[in-house]
Design a protein around this motif. Structure first.
Motif: not given
Length: 271
Positions: A18, A140, A142, A153, A209, A224, A237
């Motif tokens: 990602s 994941q 963000t 991630n 995480q 994440q 991450n």
């Protein structure tokens, strides 16, 4: 070995990847160093594949008896434009010894570094809601409120016959933490209760995480999360599971080929 993997909830079905994106006006400019090797991630493209196409695909399968050891490596790093940084990393490794017994070890590190000047943080920006999300499997997430940020991630799984990597300079402790005197920069990592937790806290947001084991309420989760509220932040991450496989002798390969040929012949006669 299979029991150890299950206890950590490491049910990876595929490599997940990602790339975080800033607001429409943002320019993504990764800095040199640990983040620069990911600067081509935005060129990756994904294409949906129908089930009838996947049904015709073949590949390699690694069963539990082929795995002789593994290393789980986690790294979270935050670099602010004023030179400040926060880093947390750790490894969990397990392997078979000469008596076919499993031995495990843990190593962790955490550090922070103060900077000078503008941290790039934006106290008026908000990123919220993601911490309350509960997902079974791999997630994941963000959230970015700012300009010229880079966030990544990354989770991957790899197989190798080579020696498993280790964490140089780490302590033989399941926990590590660090913070500056003002408490504005914090980094921590903890192995325990069958899972892992890693967290960075900075004036410009947070990065976490988490690996949660399976239980009555969930089937196990790997999460994440990046929440960036500032400008010119560089955050990553990274989670990697390295599996060490046993070498396969030529005789075993021939036996497997003969067995597969027999199974295919039997299946064809039933059509």
């Amino acid at each position: 070995m299979k029991r150890h993997l299950s206890s950590l909830g490491l049910a990876f079905c595929a490599l997940t990847y990602s790339q975080a994106y800033a607001t429409p006006s943002a320019d993504i400019n990764p800095t040199p160093g640990v983040l620069s090797r990911h600067d081509t991630a935005s060129t990756l493209q994904w294409q949906a594949v129908d089930d009838d196409v996947l049904a015709q695909q073949t590949g390699k399968y690694a069963n539990a008896s082929m795995i002789s050891g593994f290393v789980l490596t986690l790294l979270s790093q935050w670099q602010l434009p004023n030179g400040a940084s926060a880093t947390a990393q750790g490894t969990l490794s397990a392997s078979h010894n000469a008596l076919n017994q499993i031995s495990a070890s843990v190593s962790t590190q955490a550090s922070v570094m103060n900077g000078s000047g503008n941290s790039g943080a934006n106290p008026l920006a908000q990123t919220r809601g993601a911490q309350g999300i509960s997902v079974n499997g791999v997630s994941q997430i963000t959230q970015v409120a700012g300009d010229s940020n880079f966030g990544l991630n990354n989770a991957e799984i790899s197989f190798s016959n080579a020696a498993l990597p280790s964490l140089p300079g780490g302590n033989n402790n399941p926990n590590a933490s660090a913070a500056n005197a003002a408490g504005t920069l914090r980094a921590s990592i903890s192995f325990g209760n069958g899972g892992v937790s890693i967290a960075l806290q900075t004036p410009a947001g947070l990065a976490t995480q988490t690996i949660a084991p399976s239980g009555a309420q969930q089937a196990g989760a790997i999460a994440q999360l990046l929440q960036i509220t500032g400008n010119r932040q560089n955050v990553v991450n990274q989670l990697q599971l390295s599996l060490q496989t046993l070498p396969v002798a030529a005789t075993m390969l021939r036996q497997a080929s003969v067995l597969q040929a027999m199974q295919n012949a039997i299946a064809s006669t039933r059509r």
